[in-house]
Design a protein around this motif. Structure first.
Motif, mmCIF file in Angstrom:
data_model
loop_
_atom_site.group_PDB
_atom_site.id
_atom_site.type_symbol
_atom_site.label_atom_id
_atom_site.label_comp_id
_atom_site.label_asym_id
_atom_site.label_seq_id
_atom_site.Cartn_x
_atom_site.Cartn_y
_atom_site.Cartn_z
ATOM 1 N N SER A 1 0.998 -1.301 0.032
ATOM 2 C CA SER A 1 -0.020 0.018 -0.018
ATOM 3 C C SER A 1 0.760 1.444 -0.128
ATOM 4 O O SER A 1 0.655 2.360 -0.761
ATOM 5 C CB SER A 1 -0.890 0.025 1.269
ATOM 6 N N ARG B 1 2.300 1.772 -3.587
ATOM 7 C CA ARG B 1 1.016 2.356 -4.315
ATOM 8 C C ARG B 1 0.983 3.867 -4.296
ATOM 9 O O ARG B 1 1.010 4.438 -5.087
ATOM 10 C CB ARG B 1 0.046 1.516 -4.246
ATOM 11 N N PHE B 2 0.772 4.266 -2.702
ATOM 12 C CA PHE B 2 0.464 5.401 -2.598
ATOM 13 C C PHE B 2 1.681 6.419 -2.858
ATOM 14 O O PHE B 2 1.459 7.688 -3.458
ATOM 15 C CB PHE B 2 0.006 5.658 -1.291
ATOM 16 N N ALA C 1 0.208 7.954 1.891
ATOM 17 C CA ALA C 1 1.216 7.220 2.127
ATOM 18 C C ALA C 1 2.084 7.081 3.342
ATOM 19 O O ALA C 1 2.460 6.057 3.934
ATOM 20 C CB ALA C 1 2.716 7.559 0.996
ATOM 21 N N TYR D 1 -5.126 -1.465 1.629
ATOM 22 C CA TYR D 1 -4.365 -2.023 0.542
ATOM 23 C C TYR D 1 -5.587 -2.078 -0.335
ATOM 24 O O TYR D 1 -5.329 -1.802 -1.495
ATOM 25 C CB TYR D 1 -4.181 -3.542 0.800
ATOM 26 N N SER E 1 -5.785 1.511 -1.970
ATOM 27 C CA SER E 1 -4.517 1.683 -2.690
ATOM 28 C C SER E 1 -5.052 0.867 -4.214
ATOM 29 O O SER E 1 -4.646 1.464 -5.225
ATOM 30 C CB SER E 1 -3.306 0.979 -2.302
ATOM 31 N N SER F 1 -5.094 3.141 -7.645
ATOM 32 C CA SER F 1 -4.234 2.928 -8.713
ATOM 33 C C SER F 1 -5.040 2.464 -9.833
ATOM 34 O O SER F 1 -4.629 2.455 -10.943
ATOM 35 C CB SER F 1 -3.463 1.536 -8.388
#
Length: 104
Positions: free
Chosen positions: A36, A39-40, A49, A92, A95, A99
């Motif tokens: 996660s 991705r952030f 993040a 998660y 994220s 995404s």
């Protein structure tokens, strides 16, 4: 009296399969929070993040401290500890959703 080790104490109280299950849950928490965070961070979302990074560091410090004491395994604190796996799954999933959004 206790074993001064979360892993040994869990194995003594509930058996080896339970200890392995608890370890799997917390290692999964570390993995999900790390993914996660990546991705952030890749989406330049610094504010989001920080949360998975905080979850990762909190769980990692809990697992490291577990080698020397079981203070976090007491009844008053245990509910707080189990909050982190749920938060890691939620982050998660968030994220994944972020995404899939087009870049702005």
């Amino acid at each position: 009296m206790h074993a001064h080790n979360i892993y040994l104490q869990t194995a003594l109280d509930f058996g080896l399969p339970a200890m392995l299950l608890v370890l799997a849950i917390f290692l999964g928490t570390l993995i999900l929070s790390y993914w996660s965070w990546r991705r952030f961070r890749s989406w330049n979302n610094a504010s989001l993040a920080l949360l998975p990074l905080a979850v990762f560091l909190a769980v990692a410090s809990f697992l490291l401290h577990g080698f020397v004491d079981i203070a976090g395994w007491q009844q008053r604190v245990t509910m707080f500890i189990w909050f982190f796996p749920g938060l890691a799954v939620a982050l998660y999933r968030l994220s994944e959703h972020v995404s899939q959004q087009p870049h702005q």
